[in-house]
Design a protein around this motif. Structure first.
Motif, mmCIF file in Angstrom:
data_model
loop_
_atom_site.group_PDB
_atom_site.id
_atom_site.type_symbol
_atom_site.label_atom_id
_atom_site.label_comp_id
_atom_site.label_asym_id
_atom_site.label_seq_id
_atom_site.Cartn_x
_atom_site.Cartn_y
_atom_site.Cartn_z
ATOM 1 N N UNK A 353 6.404 -61.211 39.131
ATOM 2 C CA UNK A 353 7.688 -61.008 38.472
ATOM 3 C C UNK A 353 7.941 -62.002 37.348
ATOM 4 N N UNK A 354 7.251 -63.165 37.378
ATOM 5 C CA UNK A 354 7.454 -64.170 36.333
ATOM 6 C C UNK A 354 6.530 -63.954 35.137
ATOM 7 N N UNK A 355 5.746 -62.891 35.161
ATOM 8 C CA UNK A 355 4.814 -62.617 34.072
ATOM 9 C C UNK A 355 5.172 -61.279 33.418
ATOM 10 N N UNK A 356 4.763 -61.143 32.176
ATOM 11 C CA UNK A 356 5.011 -59.912 31.434
ATOM 12 C C UNK A 356 3.882 -58.929 31.718
ATOM 13 N N UNK A 357 4.104 -58.027 32.667
ATOM 14 C CA UNK A 357 3.083 -57.070 33.090
ATOM 15 C C UNK A 357 3.423 -55.689 32.521
ATOM 16 N N UNK A 358 2.447 -55.051 31.903
ATOM 17 C CA UNK A 358 2.678 -53.707 31.370
ATOM 18 C C UNK A 358 2.975 -52.742 32.514
ATOM 19 N N UNK A 359 4.023 -51.945 32.391
ATOM 20 C CA UNK A 359 4.349 -51.006 33.466
ATOM 21 C C UNK A 359 3.323 -49.886 33.566
ATOM 22 N N UNK A 360 3.215 -49.292 34.730
ATOM 23 C CA UNK A 360 2.388 -48.107 34.919
ATOM 24 C C UNK A 360 3.281 -46.953 35.358
ATOM 25 N N UNK A 361 2.761 -45.748 35.229
ATOM 26 C CA UNK A 361 3.560 -44.556 35.478
ATOM 27 C C UNK A 361 2.787 -43.556 36.335
ATOM 28 N N UNK A 362 3.545 -42.747 37.074
ATOM 29 C CA UNK A 362 3.005 -41.595 37.781
ATOM 30 C C UNK A 362 3.475 -40.331 37.073
ATOM 31 N N UNK A 363 2.655 -39.314 37.063
ATOM 32 C CA UNK A 363 3.024 -38.027 36.465
ATOM 33 C C UNK A 363 2.942 -36.963 37.549
ATOM 34 N N UNK A 364 4.027 -36.229 37.728
ATOM 35 C CA UNK A 364 4.078 -35.146 38.706
ATOM 36 C C UNK A 364 4.639 -33.907 38.026
ATOM 37 N N UNK A 365 4.345 -32.750 38.609
ATOM 38 C CA UNK A 365 5.017 -31.548 38.120
ATOM 39 C C UNK A 365 5.284 -30.634 39.308
ATOM 40 N N UNK A 366 6.229 -29.732 39.124
ATOM 41 C CA UNK A 366 6.522 -28.773 40.170
ATOM 42 C C UNK A 366 5.443 -27.692 40.205
ATOM 43 N N UNK A 367 5.256 -27.140 41.381
ATOM 44 C CA UNK A 367 4.336 -26.018 41.546
ATOM 45 C C UNK A 367 4.700 -24.917 40.548
ATOM 46 N N UNK A 368 3.692 -24.418 39.823
ATOM 47 C CA UNK A 368 3.896 -23.401 38.784
ATOM 48 C C UNK A 368 4.830 -23.872 37.670
ATOM 49 N N UNK A 369 5.095 -25.173 37.624
ATOM 50 C CA UNK A 369 6.012 -25.763 36.639
ATOM 51 C C UNK A 369 7.429 -25.202 36.778
ATOM 52 N N UNK A 370 7.737 -24.728 37.957
ATOM 53 C CA UNK A 370 9.055 -24.140 38.232
ATOM 54 C C UNK A 370 9.796 -25.020 39.236
ATOM 55 N N UNK A 371 10.835 -25.743 38.812
ATOM 56 C CA UNK A 371 11.553 -26.624 39.739
ATOM 57 C C UNK A 371 12.100 -25.912 40.972
ATOM 58 N N UNK A 372 12.313 -24.604 40.872
ATOM 59 C CA UNK A 372 12.880 -23.884 42.005
ATOM 60 C C UNK A 372 11.898 -23.680 43.157
ATOM 61 N N UNK A 373 10.623 -24.044 42.958
ATOM 62 C CA UNK A 373 9.692 -23.993 44.082
ATOM 63 C C UNK A 373 9.905 -25.157 45.038
ATOM 64 N N UNK A 374 10.569 -26.215 44.551
ATOM 65 C CA UNK A 374 10.860 -27.417 45.353
ATOM 66 C C UNK A 374 9.600 -28.149 45.822
ATOM 67 N N UNK A 375 8.462 -27.850 45.246
ATOM 68 C CA UNK A 375 7.216 -28.454 45.691
ATOM 69 C C UNK A 375 6.564 -29.223 44.549
ATOM 70 N N UNK A 376 6.389 -30.529 44.753
ATOM 71 C CA UNK A 376 5.758 -31.369 43.737
ATOM 72 C C UNK A 376 4.241 -31.333 43.829
ATOM 73 N N UNK A 377 3.601 -31.440 42.679
ATOM 74 C CA UNK A 377 2.161 -31.604 42.599
ATOM 75 C C UNK A 377 1.897 -32.933 41.894
ATOM 76 N N UNK A 378 1.117 -33.795 42.517
ATOM 77 C CA UNK A 378 0.768 -35.083 41.918
ATOM 78 C C UNK A 378 -0.349 -34.875 40.910
ATOM 79 N N UNK A 379 -0.122 -35.286 39.649
ATOM 80 C CA UNK A 379 -1.107 -35.059 38.591
ATOM 81 C C UNK A 379 -1.867 -36.321 38.207
ATOM 82 N N UNK A 380 -1.177 -37.462 38.120
ATOM 83 C CA UNK A 380 -1.829 -38.727 37.776
ATOM 84 C C UNK A 380 -0.990 -39.869 38.318
ATOM 85 N N UNK A 381 -1.646 -40.960 38.665
ATOM 86 C CA UNK A 381 -0.945 -42.112 39.230
ATOM 87 C C UNK A 381 -1.385 -43.397 38.541
#
Length: 479
Positions: A353-381
């Motif tokens: 926490x006392x150092x300047x560390x570049x943040x990392x990100x996760x990328x997810x999308x909904x099944x079929x790219x439709x939020x109404x499916x309520x199901x996430x797909x993990x794409x990258x971490x």
């Protein structure tokens, strides 16, 4: 970050020019010059708690200023009525009657929506009333605090029972552990005009609409959508705009969950005057959809800068995102944004926490790219910011590649299939080791089980040893 902001709850996202002008007077009395729109169609603004009572006394409508998070605004898709596709019986007046009947401030999130529109989320509430094909009857999708599973109520709810049912559930849901026990409790205490569910909810896939500019509405009327990319709406402009609406008999102003607002029912004869009003103030009414389809945390400059970086890359590479929506989250696991694709920022490990560390990100999308499916797909971490544009462009191509192919019906949202995946998580910085993905940067091949990792394995972020990783369950559907 917006937990520190005060709110004025705009019930259902619908207000009159007079009421909005009254709210603006309250904010000006507090010395404010701008206001934010929230994703639950409310107004958000910074305010010293001591000023609450003072500015409430300014209101002619007895408008409350909400300084804590226990109360929730009611979300509705009234904003879409008469301008986008609608369920045949659901008119704007129906929403207004239902909203007017709410005589209490809910502590549960209530959504009242039409499944044939995509501007307002169907499932982002605790109580999600979704119009059925049977006139004046609604599905009720339940996602209640403390419940393990989401589920649908076993009967359809009558329009004029929505408030009664909502109030009763708020009082009783803590006594129930699932939908069956809740149904028994309500049946024993209420007399309501329910109907049998004849078929599961079918929420058809629809692409995200363009919601800005002057657009025709019927034969001699128009609707106008206005969007500010930084979500900082100037109070003087809003006050002048309310004055224009009052002078030209425009009765309602609607806030969208996308930090924009829409005005419907502009008569053709008033269009030239409105265009002059907007033009004289230099208002842009044709933003690129590349930047209008984003959900960002309110008043979060870092998220805003990330969005600008990503949109600039899309634009430079001539990438289309038509129909896709994106959300940025600074809280891993808190994915409340209604978007096809979610970019979530990982928290920096406490050990550095006392150092300047570049943040990392996760990328997810909904099944079929439709939020109404309520199901996430993990794409990258755990990816770097510079990797995000390429990943999102890949996802865009994947989306268009499957567009138009046969889709699974969204009625599967009644009981979505969510695979439970065991991963291993660093207890110091929460970095995840996923056996399916491995750790390519550190020479760990995909498919390498955690047990087969060498004892010398360390966390790629904080360098904690292998013994510092603990099993964790991720509820996502893996590609």
């Amino acid at each position: 970050m917006n937990d520190d902001l005060h709110r004025i709850l705009i019930k259902g996202g619908v207000t009159s020019p007079g009421e909005l002008k009254d709210s603006i007077a309250m904010l000006e009395a507090a010395g404010l010059s701008e206001v934010h729109f929230g994703s639950r169609q409310d107004l958000l603004f910074p305010l010293d708690a001591r000023d609450e009572t003072t500015i409430e006394s300014v209101s002619k409508y007895n408008t409350d200023v909400i300084g804590h998070r226990s109360y929730q605004n009611i979300v509705s898709s009234y904003v879409s009525a008469d301008i986008f596709e609608m369920t045949y019986w659901l008119k704007g007046s129906t929403y207004l009657y239902i909203l007017e009947a709410f005589d209490y401030l809910p502590k549960l999130k209530v959504n009242i929506t039409d499944p044939k529109q995509r501007l307002v989320p169907l499932f982002s509430g605790n109580l999600n009333f979704i119009a059925s094909e049977q006139e004046d009857y609604w599905y009720l999708h339940l996602n209640l605090p403390g419940w393990t599973d989401v589920d649908f109520y076993p009967v359809l709810i009558y329009s004029w029972d929505i408030v009664t049912v909502s109030k009763a559930i708020e009082k009783m849901y803590v006594q129930a552990e699932d939908v069956t026990s809740l149904f028994d409790l309500l049946s024993n205490s209420l007399e309501t005009n329910n109907k049998t569910v004849q078929k599961k909810l079918d929420a058809p896939y629809l692409t995200f609409p363009y919601y800005e500019g002057m657009n025709r509405m019927g034969l001699d009327q128009y609707w106008l959508g206005l969007y500010w990319r930084n979500n900082r709406y100037d109070l003087k402009f809003l006050k002048d705009f309310c004055g224009f609406c009052l002078d030209n008999s425009i009765g309602k102003i609607c806030i969208t969950p996308w930090k924009s607002f829409i005005v419907k029912g502009i008569k053709q004869k008033h269009r030239p005057e409105l265009e002059r009003f907007i033009g004289q103030r230099g208002i842009n009414v044709r933003h690129s959809q590349l930047e209008m389809n984003w959900h960002l945390p309110v008043d979060d400059q870092e998220a805003f800068e990330l969005k600008k970086f990503l949109v600039r890359n899309f634009d430079e590479n001539d990438i289309s995102t038509y129909g896709l929506t994106f959300g940025i989250s600074n809280d891993v696991g808190k994915r409340s944004h209604f978007a096809s694709v979610i970019i979530e920022k990982n928290q920096s490990p406490s050990i550095v926490k006392d150092f300047n560390v570049r943040p990392t990100y996760n990328v997810l999308h909904f099944k079929n790219f439709d939020p109404n499916t309520l199901t996430y797909v993990s794409y990258a971490q755990d990816v770097d910011k510079l990797e995000l544009p390429g990943l999102l462009m890949e996802l865009s191509k994947k989306y268009f590649g499957q567009l138009g192919s046969s889709r699974e019906s969204s009625q599967d949202t009644e009981r979505p299939t969510i695979n439970e995946l065991t991963v291993y998580q660093c207890s110091s910085c929460l970095t995840i080791y996923d056996e399916v993905m491995g750790d390519e940067k550190n020479g760990i091949a995909a498919g390498t089980s955690f047990e087969k990792l060498p004892d010398s394995f360390v966390c790629p972020v904080c360098e904690s040893s292998k013994v510092n990783f603990v099993p964790s369950i991720m509820k996502v559907e893996q590609t």
